[in-house]
Design an enzyme around this catalytic site. Structure first.
Site, PDB file in Angstrom:
ATOM      1  N   CYS A 378       0.905  -1.209  -0.089  1.00 32.02           N
ATOM      2  CA  CYS A 378      -0.208  -0.024  -0.186  1.00 32.02           C
ATOM      3  C   CYS A 378       0.990   0.981   0.377  1.00 32.02           C
ATOM      4  CB  CYS A 378      -1.356  -0.227   0.986  1.00 32.02           C
ATOM      5  SG  CYS A 378      -2.461   1.057   0.849  1.00 32.02           S
ATOM      6  N   HIS A 505      -4.038  -4.941   0.300  1.00 32.92           N
ATOM      7  CA  HIS A 505      -3.105  -5.349   1.112  1.00 32.92           C
ATOM      8  C   HIS A 505      -3.250  -7.267   1.374  1.00 32.92           C
ATOM      9  CE1 HIS A 505      -2.899  -2.043   4.156  1.00 32.92           C
ATOM     10  NE2 HIS A 505      -3.611  -1.321   3.130  1.00 32.92           N
ATOM     11  N   GLU A 507      -1.924  -9.425   3.022  1.00 33.70           N
ATOM     12  CA  GLU A 507      -2.393 -10.192   4.415  1.00 33.70           C
ATOM     13  C   GLU A 507      -3.563 -10.255   4.436  1.00 33.70           C
ATOM     14  OE1 GLU A 507      -1.710  -5.531   5.162  1.00 33.70           O
ATOM     15  OE2 GLU A 507      -1.340  -7.031   3.425  1.00 33.70           O
TER      16      GLU A 507
END
Length: 537
Positions: A378, A505, A507
């Site tokens: 990001c 993102h 994750e």
């Protein structure tokens, strides 16, 4: 008929209600029941989007763009499911709806009150989600006795009355401290907490006793006697090395079996084989790699909870344990990149604002020049572009207009659709969007497909006017937005060991059995890099 399990907390906050709730959800799902989790946050914020990570930890982003409490990340990881914004109920949402209804005249002139209007809206939201499930686990945030939680506890009490006792169970998570002076576990805080809960009309069916060491038999008997909870339902949830062990611990303690019996459901053998295998594999890891996370919120590591978890998932898939070296970006500015010496990989995660930005840029330069496996996420992706512009293309003073609106080289700029917004909350490019991946790139080797959906949370993007210059200098944009090919999503440097950054993102979609591809790749590259270093030493 849907069954409900309400999870409440007592004594102190931060006991692990979220992990307990996620674990209960997993134990129900493992028995073949269609299960989901709801998180109630008693704060007046509408959502978690504008909250300071220092106070609240990470803002977790869902597929539908919901900015929610980090506990929903735990639910998604434990149950391997995708939740919606509706799975996070806040005081702000509830009151907003009730006030809107009142303004529309839907209450026919009645005096709008906490009971019944607020409590009815809470129950409506829970039941709306419950339609599609056999079992719903509802975690009520905060601690029993907090003034903010009262309407939610009252709504839960009413639900047991309306749905029937055999359809609603209460699990209370408490803390059992051990005083070093006397060397015994103290049950009084638990007794008082349950007393408080009972004064609100709720009798817990099970107690999950959090403690450093396993619960002593004497303490278990005492808790049972004074709280009116069967001894078999007083569960010892002592500290374990890793949160993924908690479901297995609660199952061994008999909580899953007890709740099934209490809710008059057919008890089935839980299938936890894959979970057990994953936990055993993680615990057995001997080899380690060290990965630096250079951020601006590292004093509260929960600000990066999903990144920590994604590294754990990639540890298992690569047979190597990741040790994290937490580094404050401002410390790099002050003390230089010597703080990064010896690491096997580097992550520059997301974040907003100017503080620490130069430290992150110094970190990216260090990773690029020393060929250390690198992942930017990001804001980390955007600053990678800034670093490349400054130090490879010679664009002195290049920056993001977020940090320097007057920069001579605005290589990262506000997205056109973000320019005239007045509100901050819920207005970013949020949620899952398609990303097209170019064949023959590192990104394609990691994802093994040309179209993926990843979760986003940003207002700024790579300025399309500079893309040609970047590509001529060797930067590869290997992923673009599926809905707008001028929007860059993934960049990489093919001449490096492992150098990749993503606007999204990754994750947020990483799961224990399915690590996010870019994290799997980073840990694999870090492992190979460490082996190379050891071979040459």
């Amino acid at each position: 008929m849907t069954k409900f399990i309400f999870v409440t907390g007592g004594v102190v906050s931060g006991l692990g209600k979220g992990i307990t709730s996620a674990s209960i959800g997993l134990l129900m799902k493992a028995r073949g029941y269609k299960t989901t989790n709801i998180k109630i946050d008693p704060y007046i914020n509408y959502d978690a989007g504008t909250m300071n990570p220092y106070q609240h930890g990470e803002v977790f982003v869902l597929d539908d763009g919901g900015e929610v409490d980090l506990d929903l990340g735990n639910y998604e990881r434990f149950l391997d499911t995708n939740l919606t914004f509706e799975h996070n109920i806040t005081t702000g949402k509830v009151y907003s709806t009730v006030i809107e209804k009142e303004r529309r005249g839907e209450y026919l002139g009645a005096t709008v009150q906490v009971i019944p209007h607020i409590t009815d809206e809470i129950k409506r939201r829970i039941r709306e989600i419950a339609k599609d499930y056999d079992i719903v686990v509802v975690e009520i945030g905060g601690t029993v006795g907090d003034i903010e939680s009262m309407p939610f506890l009252e709504a839960a009490r009413q639900m047991q009355l309306e749905e029937g006792r055999e359809n609603v169970a209460f699990v209370h998570v408490t803390y059992v401290p051990k005083l070093k002076v006397v060397g015994e576990q103290k049950t009084k805080p638990t007794q008082h907490s349950v007393k408080e809960l009972r004064s609100l009309g709720i009798q817990p069916d099970a107690i999950v006793a959090r403690s450093e060491d396993p619960l002593e038999e004497e303490a278990r008997k005492k808790i049972s006697l004074f709280t009116n909870v069967p001894r078999e339902a007083v569960v010892s949830a002592y500290d374990v090395e890793d949160t993924y062990e908690v479901p297995l611990l609660l199952e061994r303690e008999g909580l899953g079996k007890y709740l099934i019996k209490r809710l008059k459901l057919e008890d089935r053998e839980p299938d936890l084989r894959e979970w057990e295998k994953m936990v055993a594999k993680y615990k057995a890891l001997k080899e380690t790699v060290e990965i630096a996370i250079v951020g601006k919120y590292v004093k509260l590591t929960d600000s990066y909870l999903s990144i920590k978890e994604a590294l754990k998932h990639a540890s298992v898939s690569n047979d190597v344990k990741v040790k994290i070296r937490w580094i404050e970006a401002e410390d790099i500015e002050e003390h230089g990149t010597k703080l990064l010496e010896g690491v096997d990989g580097i992550i520059v995660p997301g974040g907003f604002g100017a503080r620490g930005a130069e430290g992150k840029i110094m970190t990216i330069k260090y990773a690029r020049e020393n060929d250390i496996p690198f992942l930017g996420i990001c804001f980390g992706f955007q600053l990678t572009v800034v670093e490349f512009a400054r130090n490879v293309l010679g664009m002195k003073g290049a920056h993001s207009t977020e940090i320097d609106p007057q920069t001579p080289y605005p290589v990262v700029d506000l997205m056109p659709e973000q320019r005239n917004l007045e509100k901050l909350g819920g207005t970013m490019r949020l949620g899952a969007y398609p990303v097209k991946i170019k064949k023959g790139t590192l990104a394609y080797r990691l994802y093994k497909k040309e179209l993926v959906y990843e979760r986003h949370r940003h207002r700024w993007e790579v300025n399309p006017d500079y893309i040609e210059a970047f590509e001529k200098a060797g930067l590869v944009f290997s992923g673009v937005a599926g809905d707008d090919e001028r929007r860059m999503e993934i960049l990489e440097l093919p001449d490096k060991r492992y150098f990749i950054a993503t606007q999204f993102h990754p994750e947020f979609k990483s799961r224990p059995m399915r690590p996010a591809p870019v994290f799997h790749g980073l840990v694999r590259a870090a492992k190979e890099y460490k082996q190379e270093k050891n071979a040459t030493n």
